[in-house]
Design a protein around this motif. Structure first.
Motif, short mmCIF file in Angstrom:
data_model
loop_
_atom_site.label_atom_id
_atom_site.label_comp_id
_atom_site.label_asym_id
_atom_site.label_seq_id
_atom_site.Cartn_x
_atom_site.Cartn_y
_atom_site.Cartn_z
N GLY A 242 1.75 1.93 -5.32
CA GLY A 242 0.95 0.73 -5.14
C GLY A 242 1.24 -0.02 -3.85
N CYS A 243 0.41 -1.02 -3.60
CA CYS A 243 0.51 -1.75 -2.35
C CYS A 243 -0.10 -3.14 -2.51
CB CYS A 243 -0.24 -0.98 -1.26
SG CYS A 243 -0.18 -1.83 0.31
N ASP A 244 0.62 -4.14 -1.98
CA ASP A 244 0.11 -5.52 -2.01
C ASP A 244 -0.32 -5.98 -0.63
OD1 ASP A 244 1.07 -5.63 -4.62
OD2 ASP A 244 2.98 -6.52 -4.00
N LYS A 245 -0.39 -5.09 0.35
CA LYS A 245 -0.55 -5.56 1.73
C LYS A 245 -2.01 -5.80 2.13
CE LYS A 245 3.88 -4.48 3.35
NZ LYS A 245 4.43 -3.85 2.15
N PHE A 246 -2.91 -5.11 1.50
CA PHE A 246 -4.34 -5.35 1.72
C PHE A 246 -4.74 -5.25 3.19
CE2 PHE A 246 -3.55 -7.03 -2.47
CZ PHE A 246 -4.66 -6.59 -3.18
N CYS A 247 -4.38 -4.16 3.84
CA CYS A 247 -4.94 -3.88 5.16
C CYS A 247 -6.45 -3.82 4.98
CB CYS A 247 -4.42 -2.54 5.69
SG CYS A 247 -2.63 -2.54 5.90
N THR A 248 -7.18 -4.34 5.93
CA THR A 248 -8.60 -4.56 5.69
C THR A 248 -9.44 -3.28 5.72
OG1 THR A 248 -8.84 -5.14 8.02
CG2 THR A 248 -8.61 -6.97 6.46
N PHE A 249 -8.80 -2.14 6.10
CA PHE A 249 -9.53 -0.87 6.12
C PHE A 249 -9.25 -0.01 4.90
CE2 PHE A 249 -5.58 -0.50 8.53
CZ PHE A 249 -4.94 0.52 7.85
N CYS A 250 -8.35 -0.45 3.99
CA CYS A 250 -7.73 0.48 3.03
C CYS A 250 -8.09 0.16 1.58
CB CYS A 250 -6.22 0.42 3.21
SG CYS A 250 -5.34 1.58 2.17
N VAL A 251 -8.30 1.20 0.79
CA VAL A 251 -8.66 1.01 -0.61
C VAL A 251 -7.46 1.07 -1.56
CG1 VAL A 251 -11.02 1.87 -0.44
CG2 VAL A 251 -9.16 3.48 -0.86
N VAL A 252 -6.29 1.47 -1.01
CA VAL A 252 -5.15 1.72 -1.90
C VAL A 252 -4.81 0.54 -2.81
CG1 VAL A 252 -2.63 2.09 -1.89
CG2 VAL A 252 -4.13 3.63 -0.63
N PRO A 253 -4.76 -0.71 -2.29
CA PRO A 253 -4.41 -1.81 -3.20
C PRO A 253 -5.38 -1.94 -4.38
CG PRO A 253 -4.25 -2.52 -0.92
CD PRO A 253 -4.92 -1.17 -0.91
N TYR A 254 -6.60 -1.46 -4.20
CA TYR A 254 -7.58 -1.56 -5.28
C TYR A 254 -7.47 -0.39 -6.25
CZ TYR A 254 -9.33 -4.59 -1.60
OH TYR A 254 -9.42 -5.53 -0.60
N SER B 136 5.85 4.71 5.34
CA SER B 136 6.49 3.41 5.57
C SER B 136 5.54 2.45 6.26
CB SER B 136 7.72 3.61 6.45
OG SER B 136 8.65 4.45 5.81
N HIS B 137 5.80 1.17 6.06
CA HIS B 137 5.05 0.12 6.76
C HIS B 137 6.00 -0.55 7.75
CE1 HIS B 137 2.80 -3.49 7.63
NE2 HIS B 137 1.76 -3.00 6.97
N PRO B 138 5.58 -0.78 9.00
CA PRO B 138 6.49 -1.38 9.99
C PRO B 138 7.12 -2.69 9.51
CG PRO B 138 4.48 -0.63 11.07
CD PRO B 138 4.26 -0.46 9.58
N GLY C 265 5.98 7.10 -1.49
CA GLY C 265 5.45 5.82 -1.95
C GLY C 265 4.34 5.40 -1.02
N GLN C 266 3.36 4.68 -1.54
CA GLN C 266 2.31 4.16 -0.65
C GLN C 266 2.93 3.21 0.37
OE1 GLN C 266 0.81 4.18 -4.06
NE2 GLN C 266 -0.58 5.84 -3.52
N ASN C 267 4.00 2.53 -0.06
CA ASN C 267 4.78 1.62 0.80
C ASN C 267 6.23 1.92 0.50
OD1 ASN C 267 3.93 -1.05 2.33
ND2 ASN C 267 2.26 -0.33 1.04
N VAL C 268 6.66 3.11 0.86
CA VAL C 268 7.95 3.59 0.34
C VAL C 268 9.10 2.72 0.79
CG1 VAL C 268 8.46 5.26 2.19
CG2 VAL C 268 9.26 5.70 -0.13
N ASN D 48 -5.14 -6.95 9.34
CA ASN D 48 -4.17 -7.58 8.43
C ASN D 48 -2.89 -6.78 8.31
OD1 ASN D 48 -3.25 -9.61 6.69
ND2 ASN D 48 -3.91 -8.46 4.87
N ARG D 49 -2.42 -6.23 9.43
CA ARG D 49 -1.19 -5.42 9.38
C ARG D 49 0.07 -6.31 9.35
NH1 ARG D 49 -0.80 -0.41 7.77
NH2 ARG D 49 0.74 0.13 9.34
N GLN D 50 -0.08 -7.58 9.67
CA GLN D 50 1.03 -8.55 9.54
C GLN D 50 2.21 -8.27 10.46
OE1 GLN D 50 1.70 -9.37 5.27
NE2 GLN D 50 -0.21 -8.28 4.93
#
Ligand code: SF4
Length: 456
Positions: free
Chosen positions: A162-174, A249-251, A206-209, A288-290
């Motif tokens: 799962g993922c809570d980051k909600f990058c604006t191009f990505c469906v994974v959080p949904y 990984s996410h930066p 992991g989606q956000n390992v 929204n990469r933060q």
């Protein structure tokens, strides 16, 4: 429970997490007598384990279902064929699939495939009622247990979903829900069991390992959750496990402890996938990469400081809404600075339901294609240069299988490059040193030197 032999065909789309999920589905179904088949013809159960990342994902599933329909009709006279749709398209559009495609007997989301046996029984009893797309991730891993059927010497192990980051191009959080980590004990038990079956290399998935924060082995919340660096060091203590990798990984989640793990854990391979998607701060913000490009470059510099032999791979999107020539040039400049060993690159395409899809300033397809061609030419030249830089070096290679030619072996370097050498079949499953003599875009070859480094 019946154990009559039945044939199971699973078609897996998308990422390594889906590959892992497909393997676990096989584990769940084996006690019911299902054996893997490499074709859907005559299969008793066909599972499409779907991915929602690519454009028109649902349409591709419907076309595949159209191809399965005649096979299902043929099989009707000899026991019938059950068709299941699993994975992220199932999660996102389960009810719609059941409505639109009567050929489908059941739909199961990524968090509930441990319930496949009961869903199959339910589908056999009452067509059209077997739909389960709940988010019950904790329950799933408890039910799956640690016993897996594995082939070969490398395995994926999901540690986070799962993922809570909600990058604006990505469906994974949904489709995969909120970030969740498996408890450390459960992961270690699974990897110990894999090591006992001959697995030498594990990739923690992991989606956000690197957002991993699993319950500690003590089970006491007061002891604090473990981060990925701690987990990696613990996995390195498991006898038989020689190589560890993790992805994706996410930066933003790169903490110093994880960076230090590259310095103090030789079993953690010096090859790291860190997607950035764009080199432009304006586009990173719109995505929204933060983080900004400088944060990413600082992380790469720090990794190279602590582990000088580390190589970097990445992901890049061109043509995100609003991307100007200057934004694209910033991406090219970042690529020049990082100097990737390899990098996936894509044209932006809209994913229904994501904020990016609703942005008004979409980029012309022709412009996207030109930018992608320029980017890929640069990335290709970097990849070739990286592979050629291996010539003259001696690399530890994990041999996986015979090569295509007689007497040849195929293995993987620490950088996941394919390596071919002439050598004895007994080396399969072992790590040995190879002096690299030639390199191409996708593979290396060389000769064995020295003695084997580890026994299977
Ligand atoms: S971090 Fe962004 S790209 Fe990665 S899974 Fe989450 S939303 Fe998608």
């Amino acid at each position: 429970m019946s154990t009559t032999r039945k044939r199971l065909f699973i078609k897996t789309y998308g990422c390594q997490m889906n590959v892992y999920d497909s393997e676990r589905m096989k584990d769940v179904l084996t006690p019911l007598g299902y054996e893997s088949s490499d074709t859907p013809d005559g299969a008793d159960l066909v599972i499409l384990n779907t991915c929602h990342i690519r454009e028109k994902a649902a349409e591709k599933v419907y076309s595949e279902l159209g191809r399965l329909r005649p096979l299902k009709d043929e099989k009707a006279a000899s026991g019938g064929m059950t068709i299941a749709v699993a994975g992220c398209v199932a999660q996102a559009e389960g009810a719609e699939i059941m409505r639109r495609a009567p050929v489908v007997d059941l739909v199961v989301g990524p968090q509930t495939y441990h319930k496949l046996p009961e869903l199959i029984a339910q589908a056999h009893r009452a067509k059209g009622e077997a739909l389960d797309t709940e988010f019950e991730v904790e329950d799933k891993f408890d039910k799956l247990g640690s016993d897996r059927q594995v082939e070969g010497y490398s395995a994926f192990v999901t540690v986070q979903e799962g993922c809570d980051k909600f990058c604006t191009f990505c469906v994974v959080p949904y489709t995969r829900g909120a970030e969740w980590s498996r408890p450390v004990d459960q992961i270690i038990a699974e990897i110990r069991a894999l090591a006992a079956k001959g697995i030498r290399e594990v990739t923690l998935l992991g989606q956000n390992v690197n957002a991993f924060h699993g319950a500690p082995p003590s089970g006491r919340e007061a002891d604090g959750a473990w981060g990925l660096g701690q987990l990696v060091r613990h996995v390195a203590l498991i006898g038989g496990i020689e190589r560890i990798r993790f992805t994706t990984s996410h930066p933003r989640d790169m903490d110093e402890d994880l960076i230090q793990a590259f310095a103090d854990t030789p079993k953690l391979m010096p090859y790291f996938h860190l997607p950035v998607q764009s080199g432009s701060d304006t586009i990173l913000k719109a995505m929204n990469r933060q983080h900004v490009a400088a944060d990413y470059l600082a992380t790469i510099a720090r990794l190279r400081e602590v582990r000088p032999d580390i190589a970097i791979s990445g992901d890049m999107i061109v043509g995100f809404p609003g991307e100007t020539d200057a934004d694209f040039e910033a991406t090219m400049e970042l690529v020049r600075q990082v100097n990737y060993a390899s990098c996936f690159s894509f044209k932006y395409s809209k994913r229904p339901g994501t904020p990016g899809a609703a942005m008004f300033n979409q980029i012309d397809e022709g412009v996207k294609s030109q930018r992608l061609a320029a980017l890929q030419a640069l990335l290709d030249s970097q990849q070739v240069a990286f592979n050629e830089s291996m010539i003259g070096k001696t690399l530890p290679v994990l041999f996986e299988k015979p090569g295509r030619l007689d007497g040849q072996l195929h293995g993987r370097s620490p950088y996941l490059q394919s390596v071919h050498v002439d050598g004895p079949a007994e080396l399969i499953g072992q790590i040995a040193e190879v002096a690299i003599e030639t390199a191409s875009r996708n593979a290396l070859s060389g000769r064995l030197v020295g003695t084997k480094r580890s026994a299977a």
